[in-house]
Design an enzyme around this catalytic site. Structure first.
Site, PDB file in Angstrom:
ATOM      1  N   ASP A 189     -12.893  -5.772  23.938  1.00  0.00           N
ATOM      2  CA  ASP A 189     -12.144  -6.886  23.339  1.00  0.00           C
ATOM      3  C   ASP A 189     -13.138  -8.029  23.217  1.00  0.00           C
ATOM      4  OD1 ASP A 189     -10.665  -9.199  22.839  1.00  0.00           O
ATOM      5  OD2 ASP A 189      -8.915  -8.425  23.914  1.00  0.00           O
TER       6      ASP A 189
ATOM      7  N   THR B  40      -6.007  -1.916   4.428  1.00  0.00           N
ATOM      8  CA  THR B  40      -6.271  -1.428   5.785  1.00  0.00           C
ATOM      9  C   THR B  40      -5.149  -1.935   6.691  1.00  0.00           C
ATOM     10  OG1 THR B  40      -7.502  -3.411   6.320  1.00  0.00           O
ATOM     11  CG2 THR B  40      -8.773  -1.579   5.401  1.00  0.00           C
ATOM     12  N   LEU B  41      -5.224  -1.626   7.995  1.00  0.00           N
ATOM     13  CA  LEU B  41      -4.223  -2.169   8.924  1.00  0.00           C
ATOM     14  C   LEU B  41      -4.203  -3.688   8.873  1.00  0.00           C
ATOM     15  CD1 LEU B  41      -4.481  -0.009  12.193  1.00  0.00           C
ATOM     16  CD2 LEU B  41      -2.698   0.039  10.429  1.00  0.00           C
TER      17      LEU B  41
ATOM     18  N   ILE C 147      -8.868  -4.426   0.381  1.00  0.00           N
ATOM     19  CA  ILE C 147      -8.630  -3.000   0.642  1.00  0.00           C
ATOM     20  C   ILE C 147      -7.412  -2.902   1.553  1.00  0.00           C
ATOM     21  CG2 ILE C 147      -9.567  -0.885   1.667  1.00  0.00           C
ATOM     22  CD1 ILE C 147     -12.388  -1.990   1.186  1.00  0.00           C
TER      23      ILE C 147
ATOM     24  N   LYS D 205     -14.195 -17.389   8.066  1.00  0.00           N
ATOM     25  CA  LYS D 205     -15.205 -16.561   7.372  1.00  0.00           C
ATOM     26  C   LYS D 205     -16.377 -17.427   6.898  1.00  0.00           C
ATOM     27  CE  LYS D 205     -13.408 -12.329   7.445  1.00  0.00           C
ATOM     28  NZ  LYS D 205     -13.940 -11.300   8.373  1.00  0.00           N
TER      29      LYS D 205
ATOM     30  N   TYR E 153      -4.669 -16.885   2.709  1.00  0.00           N
ATOM     31  CA  TYR E 153      -5.777 -16.505   3.604  1.00  0.00           C
ATOM     32  C   TYR E 153      -5.995 -17.624   4.640  1.00  0.00           C
ATOM     33  CZ  TYR E 153      -9.859 -13.783   4.981  1.00  0.00           C
ATOM     34  OH  TYR E 153     -10.766 -13.005   5.675  1.00  0.00           O
TER      35      TYR E 153
ATOM     36  N   SER F  17      -9.809   1.983   8.141  1.00  0.00           N
ATOM     37  CA  SER F  17     -10.663   0.852   8.525  1.00  0.00           C
ATOM     38  C   SER F  17     -11.967   0.853   7.743  1.00  0.00           C
ATOM     39  CB  SER F  17     -11.014   0.925  10.013  1.00  0.00           C
ATOM     40  OG  SER F  17      -9.884   0.708  10.820  1.00  0.00           O
ATOM     41  N   ILE F  18     -12.413  -0.330   7.348  1.00  0.00           N
ATOM     42  CA  ILE F  18     -13.720  -0.458   6.704  1.00  0.00           C
ATOM     43  C   ILE F  18     -14.804   0.092   7.633  1.00  0.00           C
ATOM     44  CG2 ILE F  18     -15.427  -2.116   5.892  1.00  0.00           C
ATOM     45  CD1 ILE F  18     -13.066  -3.802   4.798  1.00  0.00           C
TER      46      ILE F  18
ATOM     47  N   GLN G 120     -10.614  -1.572  20.550  1.00  0.00           N
ATOM     48  CA  GLN G 120     -10.061  -2.812  21.113  1.00  0.00           C
ATOM     49  C   GLN G 120      -9.119  -2.567  22.286  1.00  0.00           C
ATOM     50  OE1 GLN G 120      -7.713  -5.112  18.348  1.00  0.00           O
ATOM     51  NE2 GLN G 120      -7.436  -6.796  19.795  1.00  0.00           N
TER      52      GLN G 120
HETATM   53  P1  NAD Z   1      -8.775  -3.028  10.392  1.00  0.00           P
HETATM   54  O1  NAD Z   1      -7.469  -3.517  10.899  1.00  0.00           O
HETATM   55  O2  NAD Z   1      -8.933  -1.588  10.172  1.00  0.00           O
HETATM   56  O3  NAD Z   1      -9.954  -3.540  11.338  1.00  0.00           O
HETATM   57  C1  NAD Z   1      -9.897  -4.765  12.035  1.00  0.00           C
HETATM   58  C2  NAD Z   1     -10.437  -4.477  13.403  1.00  0.00           C
HETATM   59  O4  NAD Z   1     -10.531  -5.665  14.174  1.00  0.00           O
HETATM   60  C3  NAD Z   1      -9.542  -3.510  14.193  1.00  0.00           C
HETATM   61  O5  NAD Z   1     -10.290  -2.379  14.560  1.00  0.00           O
HETATM   62  C4  NAD Z   1      -9.158  -4.310  15.414  1.00  0.00           C
HETATM   63  O6  NAD Z   1      -9.042  -3.516  16.576  1.00  0.00           O
HETATM   64  C5  NAD Z   1     -10.326  -5.266  15.498  1.00  0.00           C
HETATM   65  N1  NAD Z   1     -10.074  -6.429  16.350  1.00  0.00           N
HETATM   66  C6  NAD Z   1      -9.214  -7.462  16.156  1.00  0.00           C
HETATM   67  N2  NAD Z   1      -9.241  -8.298  17.205  1.00  0.00           N
HETATM   68  C7  NAD Z   1     -10.151  -7.788  18.092  1.00  0.00           C
HETATM   69  C8  NAD Z   1     -10.633  -8.182  19.366  1.00  0.00           C
HETATM   70  N3  NAD Z   1     -10.166  -9.268  20.000  1.00  0.00           N
HETATM   71  N4  NAD Z   1     -11.599  -7.428  19.967  1.00  0.00           N
HETATM   72  C9  NAD Z   1     -12.060  -6.303  19.369  1.00  0.00           C
HETATM   73  N5  NAD Z   1     -11.649  -5.888  18.159  1.00  0.00           N
HETATM   74  C10 NAD Z   1     -10.691  -6.609  17.534  1.00  0.00           C
HETATM   75  O7  NAD Z   1      -9.047  -3.855   9.040  1.00  0.00           O
HETATM   76  P2  NAD Z   1     -10.341  -3.978   8.118  1.00  0.00           P
HETATM   77  O8  NAD Z   1      -9.811  -4.460   6.817  1.00  0.00           O
HETATM   78  O9  NAD Z   1     -11.143  -2.753   8.198  1.00  0.00           O
HETATM   79  O10 NAD Z   1     -11.136  -5.205   8.771  1.00  0.00           O
HETATM   80  C11 NAD Z   1     -12.484  -5.128   9.160  1.00  0.00           C
HETATM   81  C12 NAD Z   1     -13.251  -6.357   8.699  1.00  0.00           C
HETATM   82  O11 NAD Z   1     -13.314  -6.347   7.280  1.00  0.00           O
HETATM   83  C13 NAD Z   1     -12.651  -7.691   9.100  1.00  0.00           C
HETATM   84  O12 NAD Z   1     -13.688  -8.577   9.450  1.00  0.00           O
HETATM   85  C14 NAD Z   1     -12.007  -8.157   7.816  1.00  0.00           C
HETATM   86  O13 NAD Z   1     -11.905  -9.560   7.752  1.00  0.00           O
HETATM   87  C15 NAD Z   1     -13.013  -7.633   6.831  1.00  0.00           C
HETATM   88  N6  NAD Z   1     -12.551  -7.581   5.425  1.00  0.00           N
HETATM   89  C16 NAD Z   1     -11.418  -6.893   5.118  1.00  0.00           C
HETATM   90  C17 NAD Z   1     -10.992  -6.836   3.787  1.00  0.00           C
HETATM   91  C18 NAD Z   1      -9.718  -6.140   3.393  1.00  0.00           C
HETATM   92  O14 NAD Z   1      -9.168  -6.455   2.338  1.00  0.00           O
HETATM   93  N7  NAD Z   1      -9.222  -5.184   4.187  1.00  0.00           N
HETATM   94  C19 NAD Z   1     -11.758  -7.474   2.779  1.00  0.00           C
HETATM   95  C20 NAD Z   1     -12.927  -8.144   3.145  1.00  0.00           C
HETATM   96  C21 NAD Z   1     -13.318  -8.184   4.472  1.00  0.00           C
HETATM   97  O1  0WE Z   2      -9.844 -10.664   6.633  1.00  0.00           O
HETATM   98  C1  0WE Z   2      -8.838 -10.130   6.220  1.00  0.00           C
HETATM   99  C2  0WE Z   2      -7.607 -10.019   7.104  1.00  0.00           C
HETATM  100  C3  0WE Z   2      -7.919 -10.382   8.514  1.00  0.00           C
HETATM  101  C4  0WE Z   2      -6.706 -10.504   9.397  1.00  0.00           C
HETATM  102  C5  0WE Z   2      -5.562  -9.719   9.269  1.00  0.00           C
HETATM  103  C6  0WE Z   2      -4.504  -9.889  10.152  1.00  0.00           C
HETATM  104  C7  0WE Z   2      -3.213  -9.122  10.026  1.00  0.00           C
HETATM  105  C8  0WE Z   2      -2.567  -8.951  11.385  1.00  0.00           C
HETATM  106  C9  0WE Z   2      -6.753 -11.446  10.399  1.00  0.00           C
HETATM  107  N1  0WE Z   2      -5.720 -11.622  11.268  1.00  0.00           N
HETATM  108  C10 0WE Z   2      -4.628 -10.849  11.161  1.00  0.00           C
HETATM  109  N2  0WE Z   2      -3.610 -11.062  12.056  1.00  0.00           N
HETATM  110  C11 0WE Z   2      -2.558 -10.215  12.170  1.00  0.00           C
HETATM  111  O2  0WE Z   2      -1.638 -10.465  12.969  1.00  0.00           O
HETATM  112  N3  0WE Z   2      -8.810  -9.691   4.925  1.00  0.00           N
HETATM  113  C12 0WE Z   2      -9.932  -9.985   4.078  1.00  0.00           C
HETATM  114  C13 0WE Z   2      -7.668  -8.971   4.316  1.00  0.00           C
HETATM  115  C14 0WE Z   2      -6.807  -9.983   3.655  1.00  0.00           C
HETATM  116  O3  0WE Z   2      -5.909 -10.697   4.356  1.00  0.00           O
HETATM  117  C15 0WE Z   2      -5.312 -11.579   3.485  1.00  0.00           C
HETATM  118  C16 0WE Z   2      -5.853 -11.417   2.209  1.00  0.00           C
HETATM  119  C17 0WE Z   2      -6.827 -10.399   2.318  1.00  0.00           C
HETATM  120  C18 0WE Z   2      -7.685  -9.877   1.232  1.00  0.00           C
HETATM  121  C19 0WE Z   2      -4.333 -12.540   3.715  1.00  0.00           C
HETATM  122  C20 0WE Z   2      -3.893 -13.322   2.655  1.00  0.00           C
HETATM  123  C21 0WE Z   2      -4.442 -13.175   1.399  1.00  0.00           C
HETATM  124  C22 0WE Z   2      -5.423 -12.213   1.139  1.00  0.00           C
END
Ligand code: NAD
Ligand code: 0WE
Length: 258
Positions: A64, A194-195, A192, A163, A156, A19-20, A40
């Site tokens: 949540d 991540t989950l 990145i 966003k 996306y 996770s970030i 969560q």
């Molecule tokens: P992650 O899955 O590790 O984290 C997402 C988190 O959101 C999880 O901990 C989950 O429990 C939480 N979450 C979702 N619904 C929730 C709810 N109703 N209540 C409380 N928590 C809730 O993935 P991540 O990539 O670390 O995502 C963290 C942030 O970074 C997000 O805002 C995502 O959009 C942003 N982000 C991710 C990427 C990427 O490529 N992974 C890039 C840019 C921005």
């Molecule tokens: O913000 C995100 C992903 C956020 C996200 C991820 C999930 C997966 C599980 C929001 N909702 C859900 N719902 C689920 O059920 N990112 C920045 C990562 C991401 O997601 C993409 C990307 C990138 C980058 C989806 C399509 C294209 C690029």
């Protein structure tokens, strides 16, 4: 002494060691901050509790963000441990899975739009709204955003508008809270694994493409994001608010990259 010594930081969004939010927590702990975590679901609670312990934290609270009541209860429980908070990290996003694939106009629904905006954008304002009485006079709020806020990125989909709304929230919250000594910023991270990225069709090939098209010729890591986050939430960044800082290796700044 670390540049966050004496600061208390509340970290949302840890779900795994990828996770970030975990990269941010580790960087903040290294720089001397005391941490509290939210998780969560009960399923995640045990893992987050173990990870928190690694940073020397024993404060782990359920949250949540879909529920104002849960947000209020989380702050009540936090206030029993801490008299004030200096940093709040919002690292939460969600849209129903069916919203994140294929044609935007075919996949988007009224309900999917509402959920994406509620969980991914409103929740940041809600964390500030119900937590502002605990904020210290030199504090910082931080959220995580993505390039899809400002460019139409395939698949996306509705997360893009969500966003964009989150980034507008950063500006409105910064404008309102600045007088109280509270800064509000966002980090726009590059992709990145991540989950939240697991199971998104074509994510691996997208990572390859982006690494090749990025000035630093690699994808960013949770350590890269964590270090920038620690800086933005520290007094070193006292002059920065309402900002979206791109931690994407320069990807968003180039075109026609080969
Ligand atoms: P992650 O899955 O590790 O984290 C997402 C988190 O959101 C999880 O901990 C989950 O429990 C939480 N979450 C979702 N619904 C929730 C709810 N109703 N209540 C409380 N928590 C809730 O993935 P991540 O990539 O670390 O995502 C963290 C942030 O970074 C997000 O805002 C995502 O959009 C942003 N982000 C991710 C990427 C990427 O490529 N992974 C890039 C840019 C921005
Ligand atoms: O913000 C995100 C992903 C956020 C996200 C991820 C999930 C997966 C599980 C929001 N909702 C859900 N719902 C689920 O059920 N990112 C920045 C990562 C991401 O997601 C993409 C990307 C990138 C980058 C989806 C399509 C294209 C690029």
């Amino acid at each position: 002494m670390g540049f966050l010594a004496g600061k208390r930081a509340l970290i949302t969004g840890v779900a795994s060691d990828r996770s970030i939010a975990w990269g941010i927590a580790q960087a903040m702990a290294r720089e001397g901050a005391s941490l509290a975590f939210t998780y969560q679901t009960e399923r995640l609670g045990e893992r987050v509790r173990e990870m928190a312990a690694e940073t020397g934290s024993s404060i782990c609270l359920p949250l949540d963000v879909a529920s104002d009541d849960e947000i209020r209860r989380m702050y009540d429980a936090l206030a029993a441990r801490w008299t004030s908070v200096d940093v709040i990290v919002h690292s939460v996003a969600f849209a129903p899975r069916d919203q994140l694939a294929g044609s935007y106009l075919e996949s988007v629904t009224r309900e999917g739009f509402q959920i994406a905006h509620d969980i991914s954008s409103y929740s940041f304002a809600a964390l500030a709204k119900y937590g502002r009485h605990l904020l210290s006079p030199a504090s910082a709020l931080l959220t995580l955003t993505y390039l899809g806020a400002v460019r139409a990125i395939p698949n996306y989909n509705v997360m893009g508008p969500a966003k964009a709304s989150l980034e507008a929230n950063v500006r409105f919250m910064a404008a309102e809270l600045g007088a109280a000594g509270v800064r509000v910023n966002g980090i726009s991270a590059g992709p990145i694994k991540t989950l939240a990225a697991a199971g998104i069709g074509g994510f691996r090939s997208m990572l390859q493409h982006v690494a090749n098209a990025t000035p630093i010729r690699r994808n960013v890591t949770i350590e890269d994001v964590g270090n920038a986050a620690a800086f933005l939430c520290s007094d070193l960044a006292a002059g920065i608010t309402g900002e979206i800082l791109y931690v994407d290796g320069g990807y968003s700044q180039v075109g026609m990259s080969l």
